[in-house]
Design an enzyme around this catalytic site. Sequence first.
Site, PDB file in Angstrom:
ATOM      1  N   LYS A  64       0.866  -1.189   0.000  1.00 55.32           N
ATOM      2  CA  LYS A  64       0.000   0.000   0.000  1.00 55.32           C
ATOM      3  C   LYS A  64       0.894   1.227   0.000  1.00 55.32           C
ATOM      4  O   LYS A  64       2.037   1.164   0.474  1.00 55.32           O
ATOM      5  CB  LYS A  64      -0.874   0.000   1.265  1.00 55.32           C
ATOM      6  CG  LYS A  64      -2.039   0.961   1.224  1.00 55.32           C
ATOM      7  CD  LYS A  64      -3.223   0.385   0.479  1.00 55.32           C
ATOM      8  CE  LYS A  64      -4.312   1.405   0.268  1.00 55.32           C
ATOM      9  NZ  LYS A  64      -5.504   0.814  -0.356  1.00 55.32           N
ATOM     10  N   ASP A  66      -6.885   4.578  -5.032  1.00 59.07           N
ATOM     11  CA  ASP A  66      -7.526   4.452  -3.714  1.00 59.07           C
ATOM     12  C   ASP A  66      -8.140   5.824  -3.457  1.00 59.07           C
ATOM     13  O   ASP A  66      -8.277   6.627  -4.394  1.00 59.07           O
ATOM     14  CB  ASP A  66      -6.490   4.072  -2.636  1.00 59.07           C
ATOM     15  CG  ASP A  66      -7.137   3.719  -1.295  1.00 59.07           C
ATOM     16  OD1 ASP A  66      -7.900   2.739  -1.252  1.00 59.07           O
ATOM     17  OD2 ASP A  66      -6.921   4.427  -0.295  1.00 59.07           O
TER      18      ASP A  66
END
Length: 449
Positions: free
Chosen positions: A126, A166
């Site tokens: 991430k 995201d």
Amino acid sequence: MGYVDEVLESVKKKNADQPEFLQAVGEVLESLRPVVDANEELYRKNAILERIVEPDRQIMFRVPWVDDKGQVQVNRGYRVQFNNAIGPYKGGLRLHPSVNLSIIKFLGFEQIFKNSLTTLPIGGGKGGSDFDPKGKSDREIMAFCQSFVTELYKYIGADQDVPAGDIGTGAREIGFMYGQYKRITNLYEGVLTGKGLSYGGSLARTQATGYGLLYLTNALLRDHNIDIKGKICAVSGAGNVAIYAIEKAYQLGAKPVTCSDSTGWIYDPEGIDVELLKEIKEVKRARLSEYAAARPSAQYHEKKNAEDHGVWSIKCDLALPCATQNELNLEDAKMLVANGVISVTEGANMPTTLEATKYLQENGVLFVGGKAANAGGVATSALEMSQNSERLSWTFEEVDGKLKNIMETIYANISDAAKRYGVEGDYVAGANIAGFEKVVNAMLAQGVC
Ligand code: NDP
């Protein structure tokens, strides 16, 4: 002290300033107790838990860029490459002022198990930055994205680490980042997903999370001999996930009657008009009050507050939270149970609070968390990677067909894992166990690394 508790203690000591990361590790390890207890000697000897809670590497860097007034701004960039036992690191890039190392580590850790559940070869990672894209001009966004990738490009690659969108990173940002990667490396490769269709994006990616949620919900109901046809759905949210969950719910014969945005919510007993909803949210980018103005059967309510249960006050069979984190609390859960809800399947990430989840499970509601239920998004991103590697584009039907298979397999795997470890029907534990087992088997096979 048992192995899980020992590792939890050590993680707390080493990461005392990272509350989100500690919460995520605590929740996952707690639910893994049955599988860890059954394999304690092997896992202990190979330090499996110590290794899985420590990222392979954590990259932090300065992102300088020039704003429209000519002022130099500085943000902090992150990429946490958590675990690549089963495939290249994969996970989104979050651009939001709240981003810090704890949040990126929490998301990267969770991503290991979600990606493993998809059945596809993708590891967990991430990244992101504390940059706030809100209110910035296109030029400022481009300046930030180019500077961000000028450092990030050293650590990513089609077979190494493949970031995606995201919060705050949509098609525009992915486009700017891809352009800069290509310019610096002179490579045209599938290094990012969520790309536009004209330069390597996948058909059905837009629909994937919402459609996938309904494929999984349908598999869950079928397994309990319940027909989805005619079931009333309460959906929250009116964004990408909610819209395509509503569309697929109709296609499967169910009837979605609610949706919500950050200012209010709609109850439409005739069923949500999905084309009208798309027009308002995807084209006009307007508030939901416009939906009610255009549709006589719809009732519009102002924003949900502490006393108001919002969409969860409507009597429904299937609840599909698709808006945001912590949007379904204990009081909402009590209302749903009192109204006879059959299942709660999460389209959003962490929409149900921990107490609400426990209450729903204790009261016999079929509950599947986002890690499994919304994995259709990342699964289709992995299908985008496959298409890029092949240098081919699959039809909508091909991608959608694979998505359906993946979601049905995910349900079968989490249900089976829960049964094997004596927690039948606990699909939260089942998801963590199934995701964990595959990664651990790969780690054991690959030796100490
Ligand atoms: P969007 O930004 O497209 O939509 C979010 C929707 O939720 C918007 O309509 C927003 O309202 C609404 N919303 C936000 N806060 C609230 C609130 N407090 N009460 C009611 N409604 C609210 O996001 P996505 O649909 O893409 O994502 C939704 C969730 O799903 C997130 O948790 C995301 O992390 C998760 N997710 C998304 C995936 C994807 O592929 N898109 C994949 C996996 C998970 P408004 O229109 O007013 O902003």
